[in-house]
Design an enzyme around this catalytic site. Sequence first.
Site, short mmCIF file in Angstrom:
data_model
loop_
_atom_site.label_atom_id
_atom_site.label_comp_id
_atom_site.label_asym_id
_atom_site.label_seq_id
_atom_site.Cartn_x
_atom_site.Cartn_y
_atom_site.Cartn_z
N GLU A 1 0.81 -1.22 0.00
CA GLU A 1 0.00 0.00 0.00
C GLU A 1 0.84 1.27 0.00
OE1 GLU A 1 -2.83 -0.37 3.18
OE2 GLU A 1 -4.21 -1.50 1.91
N GLU B 1 6.09 -21.70 7.95
CA GLU B 1 6.44 -20.83 9.08
C GLU B 1 7.46 -21.47 10.01
OE1 GLU B 1 3.54 -21.17 12.75
OE2 GLU B 1 2.42 -20.55 10.99
#
Length: 307
Positions: free
Chosen positions: A83, A114
């Site tokens: 963004e 992960e």
Amino acid sequence: MEVEKLVTEQRNPATVAIDQMSTREIVQTINQEDQKVATAVATQTEIIAQAVDLLSQRFSEGGRLVYCGAGTSGRLGVLDAAELVPTFGLDPNQAIGLIAGGQKAMFQAVEGAEDSAELAVSDLKHINFSVQDTLIAIASSGRTPYAIGALKYSSQLKAKSIAVVCVPQSEMEKQADLTIAPIVGPEVITGSTRMKAGTAQKMVLNMLSTGVMIKAGKVYQNLMVDVLPTNEKLVNRAIRIIQATTGKDHQAAKQLLTAAQQRVPVAIVMGKTGMEYPVAAAYLKKNANQVAVAIQQWQREHELSSN
């Protein structure tokens, strides 16, 4: 620390009967828990300010912001990085979001990703992570191997790193230069850290990146002046920003934007000082791209020359 002992994994006494609540009660309960998030983040403002200064200095010297995490934490990092590009006219290579498992993991879980510290190192090497860059490692538990692996690699390179966690005294804190740890307490649904922990992380990342962009001259007053006018909507926004900051009418603001080669900050300096484009562009660069500072400096010099 074992997972079950983490504060983020504890059962919340306020929600043990949430499955028996009315819809209104469910919503009200979640809202009441969410109100604790801002309070938790508020305890971290001093360390967040230190992190903004660290990031800003290194960003101004050409270093990149590199976000790294798994699951919800990784997605929030990717979101923040992505963004910054349309919001502040940033080059996509200046802010990079890495998530365990790659792009596919943005939409569905990639099993085992992960848990791999080696995968983090591989991902950082793939983007040529260097001593100039700053790592923002994100994990609510503070113990995710992918995030820890990234921090350790950053340390090996003697780069700087910031950990964003939601537990005290975490493993990640031992590896990072700075640690931001808003303790939001047990989740509404036990272990669902996409909720309060995720909200806290989003708030912290907003503060970090927005602070860096302000200090990089991407904001004048409270306006996103480094907008890239790449379509009609953004051209109109750029013209409105120039109007709001210079007092010019629509046509004059449009002419300024054209004369400034579509660079809104330069157009504002031109409109406020009367400088031509090459002089205004050089003046802005000399003043670290800070529009307000450049205008104030011009005013001081103009006053001296008038006396």
